[in-house]
Structures are given as C-alpha cells and as structure tokens.
Design an enzyme around this catalytic site. Sequence first.
Site, short mmCIF file in Angstrom:
data_model
loop_
_atom_site.label_atom_id
_atom_site.label_comp_id
_atom_site.label_asym_id
_atom_site.label_seq_id
_atom_site.Cartn_x
_atom_site.Cartn_y
_atom_site.Cartn_z
N ARG A 44 0.82 -1.23 0.00
CA ARG A 44 0.00 0.00 0.00
C ARG A 44 0.85 1.27 0.00
O ARG A 44 0.37 2.34 -0.36
CB ARG A 44 -0.98 0.01 1.19
CG ARG A 44 -1.90 1.24 1.18
CD ARG A 44 -3.05 1.15 2.16
NE ARG A 44 -2.63 0.78 3.50
CZ ARG A 44 -2.01 1.61 4.35
NH1 ARG A 44 -1.76 2.85 4.01
NH2 ARG A 44 -1.67 1.19 5.55
N TYR A 98 -14.22 11.75 -19.77
CA TYR A 98 -14.55 10.35 -19.50
C TYR A 98 -15.62 10.32 -18.40
O TYR A 98 -15.53 11.07 -17.42
CB TYR A 98 -13.27 9.61 -19.06
CG TYR A 98 -13.54 8.25 -18.51
CD1 TYR A 98 -13.83 7.18 -19.37
CD2 TYR A 98 -13.54 8.00 -17.14
CE1 TYR A 98 -14.10 5.93 -18.86
CE2 TYR A 98 -13.81 6.74 -16.63
CZ TYR A 98 -14.09 5.71 -17.50
OH TYR A 98 -14.36 4.47 -17.00
N ASP A 170 -5.50 13.47 -19.14
CA ASP A 170 -5.74 12.04 -19.26
C ASP A 170 -5.25 11.64 -20.64
O ASP A 170 -5.83 12.01 -21.65
CB ASP A 170 -7.24 11.76 -19.07
CG ASP A 170 -7.58 10.27 -19.16
OD1 ASP A 170 -6.85 9.52 -19.83
OD2 ASP A 170 -8.62 9.88 -18.58
N LYS A 195 -6.28 0.01 -20.28
CA LYS A 195 -6.49 0.10 -21.73
C LYS A 195 -5.20 -0.23 -22.48
O LYS A 195 -4.70 -1.33 -22.36
CB LYS A 195 -7.03 1.49 -22.07
CG LYS A 195 -8.10 2.02 -21.10
CD LYS A 195 -9.39 1.21 -21.14
CE LYS A 195 -10.34 1.51 -19.99
NZ LYS A 195 -10.68 2.91 -19.78
C1 PLP Z 1 -11.29 3.66 -18.80
C2 PLP Z 1 -10.89 5.07 -18.68
C3 PLP Z 1 -10.69 5.66 -17.43
C4 PLP Z 1 -10.93 4.91 -16.14
O1 PLP Z 1 -10.03 3.88 -15.97
P1 PLP Z 1 -10.27 2.58 -15.03
O2 PLP Z 1 -9.01 1.82 -15.23
O3 PLP Z 1 -11.50 1.90 -15.53
O4 PLP Z 1 -10.44 3.08 -13.64
C5 PLP Z 1 -10.29 6.96 -17.39
N1 PLP Z 1 -10.08 7.68 -18.50
C6 PLP Z 1 -10.26 7.16 -19.72
C7 PLP Z 1 -10.04 8.01 -20.92
C8 PLP Z 1 -10.67 5.83 -19.85
O5 PLP Z 1 -10.88 5.31 -21.07
#
Ligand code: PLP
Length: 384
Positions: A44, A98, A170, A195
């Site tokens: 953690r 998002y 992001d 992703k």
């Molecule tokens: C999926 C996604 C998130 C969130 O991510 P998690 O791993 O599901 O918490 C944030 N920003 C974008 C652009 C995403 O595609």
Amino acid sequence: MKPSIDTQLIHTGEPKPRIGGAVSMPIFQSAMFEDGDDELRYIRYNNTPNQQVLGKKLAALEGAEAALVTGSGMAAISTALLTVLKPGDHLLAQSSLYGGTHSFVTHLLPELGIEVDFIDADAPETWEALLRPATRAVYVESITNPLMEVCNLDAITAFAQARGLASLIDNTFATPVNYRPPERGFDLSLHSATKYLNGHSDIVAGVIIGRGDLVKRARKKLKHFGGSLDPHACFLLHRGLKTLALRVRHQNESALRLARFLAAHPAVNTVNYPGLDSHPQHARARSLFEGFGGMLSLEVQGGQDGAERFMNHLTVPILAPSLGGVESLATRPAVSSHADMTPEERQQMGITDGLIRISVGIESSVDLIADFEQALAALEHVAL
Ligand SMILES: *Cc1c(COP(=O)(O)O)cnc(C)c1O
C-alpha cells in the site's frame, strides 16, 4: 543519445544487476518486506519492487521525472486531482470528460468544497473569463471519448503556466507512443493502464506520470486512499507494456485504414477519427501526435436501429465496452460509457443514440475491413 520508446519499453527501469539473473522481472508476491531500508516497504505504500520498476519505466516513456502505478485509472485520476486541489479551490475542466471523471468532478469534488467550471477546450479566448483567484488546476484529455476531439493542448499548457495553474491530462487514448504530455509542458499525465498500456483486457490499473514533486505528493495521498496496484497485476502490466509500441503502431495504421474505408462508404453517415482530413482538428492532431490512435466512432444509416443491426452483423469485433486491448471492440456510448447521462445531455455533447464506438485491435486490417463491409451490406439490404 536517448533510446527510442521501443527500446525503453524493453530495457528501461529493469533491475541491474538482474535479480537472480532473471530475464523477466520476478513477481515479489510479498505484502511487506524485512526492515532495512530507511523506508518501510509495503504494497500500500507503493514502494515494492514490482511497483518501483514500473514507475521508472513509465516515467522514462513520457520523458518525465517520476511515475506511480495505481489500482485503476480512476485511482490515478482521483488521487491526482486531490493532490493538486484542496477545499476552497477551483478547477477548470474540459467539458467532454470520460464518464467516471465527469462524475467525480461534478459530484465528489463539490462535496469536498472544490468548485468546478467546464471549459470549451477548443476556445482559449473563453478561458480567462472563468478564472478565479481560487483556480488551481486545469484538466483535459488528449483525445476525447467518443467523438475523438483534439483540443488545443499547447494552448492549455501555455495558459496554465502563465496563470500558475497545475496542468493535468488524461493521456489514455493517445498513449506515450503517440503523445508524451510531460515533454509538452503538462505537469501530470494520467492513464487508465487498463487500456493500451496493459493492452490485453485482463487487469484494471492506472498510472500517474509527471513532475517529481507532484508524483511524490500523489504517492503520499495514494498511501491514504489505498488504491495500490498488487504485485501480480504489476507483473501483467509490465509484460503488456513491452509490446505497447508494436500494438499501438499497428492500431494507428489499422484504424486509419478502417476510418478511410468507412468515410467512403455510402451507408456510413459520419466517421470521427483525428487521422481523417475531414476531422475538424486534423491539422492540430498531425502536429501534436505521432499517430492518431486506435479509437474511432461512426454513425451508420438508420439511426439506433441501423446501428444495432450493423453491430449484430459484425463478427470480428466483440460487442463490449472498454478499449485499448488486442481484440477489436464495438459499443454504443449511449448505452455504455454515457448511459448515466440524460438523452438531452448526450444530445448536447453530440452523442446520438446511433453513435458506435470502435476500439481497433491488432487483428489484420484486411479481415477487419472485410467484416465491416459485410455488416454494412446487411444494412443496405434492409434499407432497400
Ligand atoms: C477507462 C478510462 C478511465 C478509467 O479507468 P479505469 O481503469 O477503468 O479506472 C479513465 N479515462 C479514460 C479516458 C478511460 O478510457
């Protein structure tokens, strides 16, 4: 000379000397570690060997000072925002975020006494008017979901620097292969590593990359929030990362081919892909990015019915939400990523009920295009 991203993905951050001679980073499946170092090691606390190796590699990939892995993309985003914001502060955020982030900034931040204003990230002349003495940060995405808009990212960093704001982005959709925000002046770059970074649709993970002082503060926050990535998921992310450049370049090429095919097809009304000449921010995307990514969206004839019929005829893409994996996926944002919004809110954002989002995988683009062609043909038969 700085090695290319392809070489960094394989070699940067790996332990030297190799642990027990292991060519692949071993999994340290241990919650805590024997006393010895000045700092207590605990999963953690985000300072165990698998977490640290990933941090070094990820920082290097985007040319940044530091990086931190987290338990999910939302853990990275929420931790980063709460690192730069405290009660009484004000945030400027891009309007088309998002879904999870949108909900976090519109519901959770106000509960903590943090106010938010949404900006049209494509209209720099409108930002100044929304600035307050309490404004502390600006938050955007490198490519928006699901319309694939590319805002004026250089103007965002220039504005943030001139006004002393923290700039956060992001970068999930672009990936470090196509765009490296810290090199372009962003303070923090965030990813859902669920992703592209992992790329195999088998873990949930996140990443915070950027300025050393901010990542250090984020690490402290994460220690409190507890959103740490476990060693086995670290191992899978580490393994997935090694092929990131191969996957993303294939996806860049394949998505561009598919987008061009779709844009020329009579049964397709709209294609949103930054690599198309017809995309409103194509010139900007070309100057900012090394590739246009693997995500596109489209509208076919027949609105929602047409979309459903078309999707049911697809055989290569899996009908599922999420993105960035080796397999192509198709989803309708109105019933997946943007289902929580009212139809009016979606309409305001330009997301119709018939909009289909495609995450292009690493299958052969020939097979993918042939599959889209037969599914579109099925649509035309019904229209006759
Ligand atoms: C999926 C996604 C998130 C969130 O991510 P998690 O791993 O599901 O918490 C944030 N920003 C974008 C652009 C995403 O595609």
